[in-house]
Design an enzyme around this catalytic site. Sequence first.
Site, PDB file in Angstrom:
ATOM      1  N   ARG A 172      28.432  45.574  39.504  1.00 28.32           N
ATOM      2  CA  ARG A 172      27.637  44.613  40.278  1.00 28.32           C
ATOM      3  C   ARG A 172      28.304  43.261  40.185  1.00 28.32           C
ATOM      4  NH1 ARG A 172      22.335  46.549  41.147  1.00 28.32           N
ATOM      5  NH2 ARG A 172      21.862  48.455  39.968  1.00 28.32           N
ATOM      6  N   GLY A 174      28.888  39.053  42.233  1.00 28.57           N
ATOM      7  CA  GLY A 174      28.332  37.990  43.048  1.00 28.57           C
ATOM      8  C   GLY A 174      28.416  38.278  44.530  1.00 28.57           C
ATOM      9  N   ASP A 291      38.299  33.351  40.780  1.00 27.30           N
ATOM     10  CA  ASP A 291      37.580  33.949  39.651  1.00 27.30           C
ATOM     11  C   ASP A 291      38.465  34.979  38.958  1.00 27.30           C
ATOM     12  OD1 ASP A 291      35.418  34.030  37.947  1.00 27.30           O
ATOM     13  OD2 ASP A 291      34.472  35.689  38.996  1.00 27.30           O
TER      14      ASP A 291
END
Length: 487
Positions: A172, A174, A291
């Site tokens: 899971r 963002g 990221d």
Amino acid sequence: MRFALFSLEQVRRLNNNSLTGPCPESLSEVEGLSLVDLSFNNLSGSMPKISARTFKIIGNPLLCGANATNNCSAISPEPLSFPPDALRAHSDSGSKSHRVAIAFGASFGAALLIIIIVGLSVWWRYRRNQQIFFDVNDQYDPEVRLGHLRRYTFKELRAATDHFNPKNILGRGGFGIVYKGCLNDRTLVAVKRLKDYNAVGGEIQFQTEVEMISLAVHRNLLRLCGFCTTESERLLVYPYMPNGSVASRLRDQIHGRPALDWSRRKRIALGTARGLLYLHEQCDPKIIHRDVKAANILLDEDFEAVVGDFGLAKLLDHRESHVTTAVRGTVGHIAPEYLSTGQSSEKTDVFGFGILLLELITGQKALDFGRAANQKGVMLDWVKKLHQEGKLNLMVDKDLKNNFDRVELEEMVKVALLCTQFNPSHRPKMSEILRMLEGDGLAEKWEASQKVETPRFRSCENPPQRYSDYIEESSLVIEAIELSGPR
């Protein structure tokens, strides 16, 4: 000899009966006869005046002999015709059949026209709801490719993931949830079901960004296999990575899987550096990941590092301006200038790469406590302190069981500290980082970095000296998300 007359409604057939005597006068009184046939009998005497359309007396020797007064040859048979009533009935029947045929044809044509109109309406609505992407109809040929991308139907991906069964969730993040899927040809894939698709700046913008991501092809970048887009869904399809993410192999150990040894960790660092180098310096236009961390570095069947989720931050953030009020990333991996201003560049990725190196060394998350030294705080501050004290062995992952190269450990720590300098202009480029990891130019870079660093991007007199201070002082909203690529 007397004989009887038999009638068949307007027809008198008395032929071949060996009748004798004169022809009865009663025949002349019958009206509406169409045929009277007295041929081949032995009639004699005079013939009455018979008003029949066809009158046959041939074959009667006493009437048609050589000396007979009746001219039998002149009385020749005519084609049998129907009486007027029969003709009218036949005509009426034909007209009625014609009218029935016309009515049936008109009804059938009207019904067919209605079916065509309804079918076109349904087809148009279906096309509209599907939000056609790249002008490819959902009734596609599975072999058709757009470049190296393939279009999948939502039905196909739903079946591949067993209706997006929670048991098939790989991660899971963002940007959405990643599911393991199996296509009809038994190919294993990772399906990323994007959330918040309305953030995308329109279908054309989404198409452009996905196409841009698909053009970034490198051994150390996660390849985009295809996509699916409907009115309410956006899905991306990637190859399935059998060895999961670096984060899962470092921390979330699965029973039976050995820990990553030092040589593989070094290979992961090199592979990730090559992938980011391609994005920053060899890809046009360049792509900023935003990221970089262990959870977004995947491992293929040969444990080769594959950078995942690159470009997705830009793909789904078209509402933001150059200076944003929401920072995308994961706390502990976000560069100080990104926290302070919301502005990102390739140097924010360099900072994230430095934290990734520390994750590979320590086996811990960026916000984990320094368990070995009983030192609380952000990983970067903790590592800096241990490096200054010369206690590098305290930061090494216990799963390595001291099986690592001490020289390579010190070199990797120095590269990580160079990458995580607070001033982005002091950080090396990915091309320089790759060379340093390969053993070229580290000493010079490290010596130059030992000068006191004053962060130029901050306008305060006393800038924070610890990374955790930047996190505490940041006035921006931090979306603490896990991009978590397919694994």
